[in-house]
Design a protein around this motif. Structure first.
Motif, PDB file in Angstrom:
ATOM      1  N   ALA A   1       0.831  -1.203   0.000  1.00 50.37           N
ATOM      2  CA  ALA A   1       0.000   0.000   0.000  1.00 50.37           C
ATOM      3  C   ALA A   1       0.869   1.258   0.000  1.00 50.37           C
ATOM      4  O   ALA A   1       0.560   2.247  -0.675  1.00 50.37           O
ATOM      5  CB  ALA A   1      -0.934   0.003   1.209  1.00 50.37           C
ATOM      6  N   GLY A   2       1.955   1.233   0.767  1.00 42.94           N
ATOM      7  CA  GLY A   2       2.855   2.372   0.777  1.00 42.94           C
ATOM      8  C   GLY A   2       3.482   2.612  -0.584  1.00 42.94           C
ATOM      9  O   GLY A   2       3.608   3.765  -1.024  1.00 42.94           O
TER      10      GLY A   2
ATOM     11  N   ASN B   1       2.877   6.106  -2.907  1.00 48.07           N
ATOM     12  CA  ASN B   1       3.901   6.996  -3.443  1.00 48.07           C
ATOM     13  C   ASN B   1       4.025   6.891  -4.953  1.00 48.07           C
ATOM     14  O   ASN B   1       4.556   7.803  -5.587  1.00 48.07           O
ATOM     15  CB  ASN B   1       5.240   6.728  -2.764  1.00 48.07           C
ATOM     16  N   LEU B   2       3.522   5.805  -5.530  1.00 54.75           N
ATOM     17  CA  LEU B   2       3.420   5.740  -6.985  1.00 54.75           C
ATOM     18  C   LEU B   2       2.503   6.846  -7.480  1.00 54.75           C
ATOM     19  O   LEU B   2       2.833   7.581  -8.429  1.00 54.75           O
ATOM     20  CB  LEU B   2       2.898   4.358  -7.390  1.00 54.75           C
ATOM     21  N   ASN B   3       1.338   7.004  -6.832  1.00 55.36           N
ATOM     22  CA  ASN B   3       0.444   8.073  -7.307  1.00 55.36           C
ATOM     23  C   ASN B   3       0.949   9.457  -6.897  1.00 55.36           C
ATOM     24  O   ASN B   3       0.664  10.442  -7.573  1.00 55.36           O
ATOM     25  CB  ASN B   3      -1.018   7.835  -6.896  1.00 55.36           C
ATOM     26  N   ASP B   4       1.753   9.540  -5.823  1.00 55.24           N
ATOM     27  CA  ASP B   4       2.363  10.827  -5.500  1.00 55.24           C
ATOM     28  C   ASP B   4       3.410  11.207  -6.549  1.00 55.24           C
ATOM     29  O   ASP B   4       3.545  12.378  -6.919  1.00 55.24           O
ATOM     30  CB  ASP B   4       2.997  10.777  -4.115  1.00 55.24           C
ATOM     31  N   GLY B   5       4.175  10.217  -7.036  1.00 54.75           N
ATOM     32  CA  GLY B   5       5.134  10.489  -8.105  1.00 54.75           C
ATOM     33  C   GLY B   5       4.443  10.980  -9.366  1.00 54.75           C
ATOM     34  O   GLY B   5       4.940  11.897 -10.051  1.00 54.75           O
TER      35      GLY B   5
ATOM     36  N   GLN C   1      -8.226   7.998  -2.643  1.00 51.81           N
ATOM     37  CA  GLN C   1      -7.201   8.434  -3.592  1.00 51.81           C
ATOM     38  C   GLN C   1      -7.552   8.011  -5.014  1.00 51.81           C
ATOM     39  O   GLN C   1      -7.374   8.789  -5.966  1.00 51.81           O
ATOM     40  CB  GLN C   1      -5.845   7.844  -3.205  1.00 51.81           C
ATOM     41  N   ALA C   2      -8.022   6.797  -5.166  1.00 51.16           N
ATOM     42  CA  ALA C   2      -8.387   6.317  -6.501  1.00 51.16           C
ATOM     43  C   ALA C   2      -9.490   7.175  -7.114  1.00 51.16           C
ATOM     44  O   ALA C   2      -9.428   7.561  -8.293  1.00 51.16           O
ATOM     45  CB  ALA C   2      -8.829   4.848  -6.432  1.00 51.16           C
TER      46      ALA C   2
ATOM     47  N   ALA D   1      -4.977   5.430 -11.024  1.00 50.10           N
ATOM     48  CA  ALA D   1      -6.204   5.363 -10.224  1.00 50.10           C
ATOM     49  C   ALA D   1      -6.657   3.915 -10.057  1.00 50.10           C
ATOM     50  O   ALA D   1      -7.043   3.488  -8.951  1.00 50.10           O
ATOM     51  CB  ALA D   1      -7.298   6.194 -10.889  1.00 50.10           C
ATOM     52  N   ALA D   2      -6.603   3.140 -11.139  1.00 50.93           N
ATOM     53  CA  ALA D   2      -7.006   1.737 -11.071  1.00 50.93           C
ATOM     54  C   ALA D   2      -6.082   0.940 -10.152  1.00 50.93           C
ATOM     55  O   ALA D   2      -6.543   0.122  -9.339  1.00 50.93           O
ATOM     56  CB  ALA D   2      -7.016   1.131 -12.469  1.00 50.93           C
ATOM     57  N   LEU D   3      -4.782   1.171 -10.249  1.00 53.74           N
ATOM     58  CA  LEU D   3      -3.830   0.465  -9.386  1.00 53.74           C
ATOM     59  C   LEU D   3      -4.060   0.804  -7.913  1.00 53.74           C
ATOM     60  O   LEU D   3      -3.933  -0.063  -7.039  1.00 53.74           O
ATOM     61  CB  LEU D   3      -2.408   0.824  -9.791  1.00 53.74           C
TER      62      LEU D   3
END
Length: 397
Positions: free
Chosen positions: A215-216, A220-224, A282-283, A368-370
């Motif tokens: 999850a972490g 941070n993937l979506n933060d990147g 977030q998604a 978003a899907a991930l």
């Protein structure tokens, strides 16, 4: 130090260094993520071996050249080198502050302490993103926005050297007082473990720890993605640098301030529900950003993205503190942060490639899907870790 880049660097890549490919423009986030993830791993081990304060001070020493490199960079490679140093610095300093706060508080206040730590950091990210957006709009992309970084590095080094005290003794005392369950069901979490065993427990074997790691990473993937591509998406709609700075600040501002409440809330209602709800929020926020094309909806998406991240960020760290034994907790925190901040590197590559192939909006939809899938994995795999003081045993398998 991180906030000085959120608004300005994506625009520098596009307008000054003329990097036309999204993947090439995301290389600085890739460099930052790899360096920070690797250093997180080392920071936990070094904190146990040498103490917390020396690692913290070393991290600030590494940060000193970063703003100067960004100011003077004649080519994009200088920016990449600066972000390698920034990643090393962040890995040493931020990992150590997390470990020190876990040392200082008991299990009943661990979520609140993590919320304070992350709120301080991301509140500063938001304020600096806003300030650098204003400076860039008034004075240009370089050098004025990066003067802030020079002051931050000097302050961080000075405060850490003069005022911060060593906290490793608190963890040693907690470890001596810690008792395993009478039935021995959690003995594998209480024994003195080798580095390889700690890595295996944190990354794969222990359900709550491994669920937190994935999850972490996705968080941070979506933060990147937000760091590297959101300013370019907003600019493509004709927004000014100042308004892009506002949008770049909203997300970490809500994230930072929200953690003051969500960390403490996880101490009351538990960790799992906040993490699952935060990942799904977030998604949905990323879906709003992908589907919109004006300031208002983008601002709403940024608010929701910050709220979802606030629900997740301190709570995941509290999970690690709940489950890991004090004798190897610092190492477990470092390993969790290795996976979490590896998400920057994965996000930089994934979102950059998808954006080059199908456009920025397709990249946002993909992430978003991930993020939704990650929330579902937490729901399926993680047990509630905050039921009583101290580490808890895994749920029956």
């Amino acid at each position: 130090m991180l906030g000085q880049e959120r608004t300005v660097l994506p625009l520098l890549a596009d307008q000054v260094f003329h990097l036309n490919a999204y993947t090439a423009g995301m290389t600085y986030i890739l460099a930052f993520g790899v360096a920070k993830a690797a250093t997180n791993y080392l920071a936990g081990t070094w904190s146990d071996r040498y103490g917390r304060k020396p690692v913290l001070v070393a991290g600030w020493l590494v940060a000193l050249p970063v703003p100067l490199l960004l100011i003077w960079a004649p080519s994009w490679w200088w920016v990449i080198v600066a972000n390698v140093l920034l990643g090393v610095s962040q890995g040493l300093t931020w990992s150590t502050t997390v470990i020190m706060k876990i040392d200082l508080v008991g299990p009943e206040r661990r979520g609140f302490a993590m919320g304070l730590n992350e709120a301080a950091g991301y509140g500063a990210v938001a304020a600096t993103a806003l300030a650098t957006g204003y400076l860039a709009a008034e004075h240009g992309l370089r050098p004025e926005p990066f003067y802030l970084g020079i002051a931050f590095a000097a302050l961080g080094l000075g405060l850490s050297t003069i005022f911060v005290h060593e906290t490793r003794g608190h963890a040693d005392a907690e470890a001596r007082a810690h008792k395993a369950k009478d039935d021995g069901s959690d003995a594998h979490l209480h024994a003195e473990l080798s580095q390889r065993e700690v890595f295996a427990q944190t990354s794969l074997r222990e359900p709550a720890l491994s669920a937190a790691c994935q999850a972490g990473m996705v968080n941070n993937l979506n933060d990147g993605l937000a760091w590297g591509l959101f300013p370019l998406l907003f600019a493509s709609a004709g927004l000014s640098v100042g308004r892009i700075g506002v949008l770049a600040a909203i997300y970490p501002a809500v994230w930072g301030l929200g953690q003051l409440g969500t960390g403490a809330l996880s101490d009351r209602i538990g960790r799992k529900s906040l993490i699952v709800g935060g990942m799904l929020t977030q998604a949905g926020a990323l879906g709003i950003v992908a589907a919109s094309d004006s300031f208002g909806p983008w601002a709403m998406g940024a608010v929701l993205l910050g709220a979802g991240t606030a629900m997740v960020y301190p709570t995941l760290l509290a999970v690690i503190g709940d489950v890991a034994h004090p004798a190897w907790r610092a190492r477990s925190v470092g390993i969790y942060r290795l996976w979490r901040d590896g998400g920057f590197a994965v996000g930089a590559v994934l979102s950059g490639v998808v954006a080059d192939l199908w456009g920025v909006r397709a990249s946002v939809w993909t992430v978003a899907a991930l993020t939704a899938v990650s929330g579902a994995l937490v729901f399926a795999r993680m047990y509630e870790t905050h039921r009583r003081p101290g580490p808890v045993s895994p749920a029956p398998r």
